[in-house]
Design an enzyme around this catalytic site. Sequence first.
Site, short mmCIF file in Angstrom:
data_model
loop_
_atom_site.label_atom_id
_atom_site.label_comp_id
_atom_site.label_asym_id
_atom_site.label_seq_id
_atom_site.Cartn_x
_atom_site.Cartn_y
_atom_site.Cartn_z
N HIS A 1 0.87 -1.19 0.00
CA HIS A 1 0.00 0.00 0.00
C HIS A 1 0.89 1.23 0.00
O HIS A 1 2.11 1.13 0.19
CB HIS A 1 -0.96 -0.02 1.19
CG HIS A 1 -0.32 0.10 2.54
ND1 HIS A 1 0.57 -0.83 3.03
CD2 HIS A 1 -0.42 1.05 3.50
CE1 HIS A 1 0.96 -0.46 4.24
NE2 HIS A 1 0.40 0.68 4.55
N HIS B 1 1.27 3.89 1.98
CA HIS B 1 1.81 4.61 3.14
C HIS B 1 3.33 4.74 2.96
O HIS B 1 4.00 3.78 2.55
CB HIS B 1 1.52 3.85 4.44
CG HIS B 1 0.29 4.33 5.15
ND1 HIS B 1 -0.47 3.51 5.94
CD2 HIS B 1 -0.30 5.56 5.21
CE1 HIS B 1 -1.48 4.20 6.45
NE2 HIS B 1 -1.40 5.45 6.01
N ASP C 1 5.89 4.70 4.82
CA ASP C 1 6.87 3.80 5.45
C ASP C 1 7.11 2.53 4.61
O ASP C 1 8.11 1.84 4.80
CB ASP C 1 6.50 3.43 6.90
CG ASP C 1 5.10 2.91 7.08
OD1 ASP C 1 4.18 3.48 6.46
OD2 ASP C 1 4.91 1.93 7.83
N HIS C 2 6.22 2.26 3.65
CA HIS C 2 6.36 1.07 2.81
C HIS C 2 6.96 1.36 1.43
O HIS C 2 7.25 0.43 0.69
CB HIS C 2 5.00 0.37 2.65
CG HIS C 2 4.47 -0.11 3.96
ND1 HIS C 2 4.45 -1.44 4.32
CD2 HIS C 2 4.00 0.58 5.04
CE1 HIS C 2 3.98 -1.55 5.56
NE2 HIS C 2 3.69 -0.34 6.01
N HIS D 1 -7.21 -1.63 5.81
CA HIS D 1 -6.31 -0.62 6.35
C HIS D 1 -6.90 0.77 6.06
O HIS D 1 -6.17 1.70 5.77
CB HIS D 1 -4.92 -0.81 5.71
CG HIS D 1 -3.80 -0.09 6.37
ND1 HIS D 1 -3.62 -0.03 7.73
CD2 HIS D 1 -2.75 0.62 5.84
CE1 HIS D 1 -2.52 0.66 8.00
NE2 HIS D 1 -1.99 1.08 6.87
N ASP E 1 -0.17 -3.94 5.98
CA ASP E 1 -0.76 -3.29 7.16
C ASP E 1 -2.26 -3.52 7.15
O ASP E 1 -2.94 -3.25 6.16
CB ASP E 1 -0.51 -1.77 7.12
CG ASP E 1 0.92 -1.41 7.46
OD1 ASP E 1 1.76 -2.32 7.58
OD2 ASP E 1 1.19 -0.20 7.62
#
Length: 274
Positions: free
Chosen positions: A61, A63, A65-66, A149, A172
């Site tokens: 996804h 976000h 942080d990914h 999520h 997530d």
Amino acid sequence: MLRAVLLGTGSPPPNPLRRGPATLLALDAERFLVDAGSGVGAQLVRAGIRPYDWPRVLITHHHSDHTIDLGHLLITRWIVGQNAPLEVWGPAGTRRQIEKLLDYLGWDVEVRRAHMHEREPPRVSVTEIEEGRLMDVGGVQVSAFLVEHDPVKPAFGFHFEGGGRRVVVSGDTRPCENLMRWSHAADVLIHECCEMAKTSWFPGCGWPTLEDKIRDLASYHTQPDQVGLVAREARARTLVLTHLMPGSDRAELAAAAAKPFGGPVAVGEDLMEV
Ligand SMILES: [Zn+2]
Ligand SMILES: [Zn+2]
């Protein structure tokens, strides 16, 4: 055997002991990188994969942080000489993100090309994914499945099967029935466990109180007391916890997850093979 190596077991807060979310799956020479969290390039090298050989990337996804080190992967493998397009598989919106990334890197690409001879700019092959079978390569079948999520939609987990082994990476998600179906009797369930009770809070951060923030973010992640239930419902053989908060305590996490699960639980560490 299909191998799974946790390259990064952290979450958005920087943690010197845990890099950002990233997991490597490999069957012999066929490799798949799930997510490109902070520090993933160095972790790939530690896992024995030089930049020239960095593998295709599957994004769960969008976000940050990914995805934050996608640009690092794409420019670095090109700098060292790799001309084959980087394969990126991800949810709707991936193509637009890659275009922006290439635009951001464009100046750097051109100044580097000025020193090179007959070098084309880096290329990326993007596939925007939906739930179902994505590919069947080198003896590995890879599928994507929807997780929960919200408000991040769509968000995916991935199911890998190869060499007689099934490994699921949750991405997530809050506890999710679709994930339980897809990971039914999996050999390894690598599941996020983002313990929001350990989050930080500052005035002006967007939530009026720490309790509001914990409640809100816990509603789209899986908490330590929930992750063992997910693994039990899925009848997974082994549960591996990842996406961990800096303040989380390994022994507490393991105990909380093992109680309802009853099976083996591993609290993830960077570079751990599971
Ligand atoms: Zn997320
Ligand atoms: Zn995350």
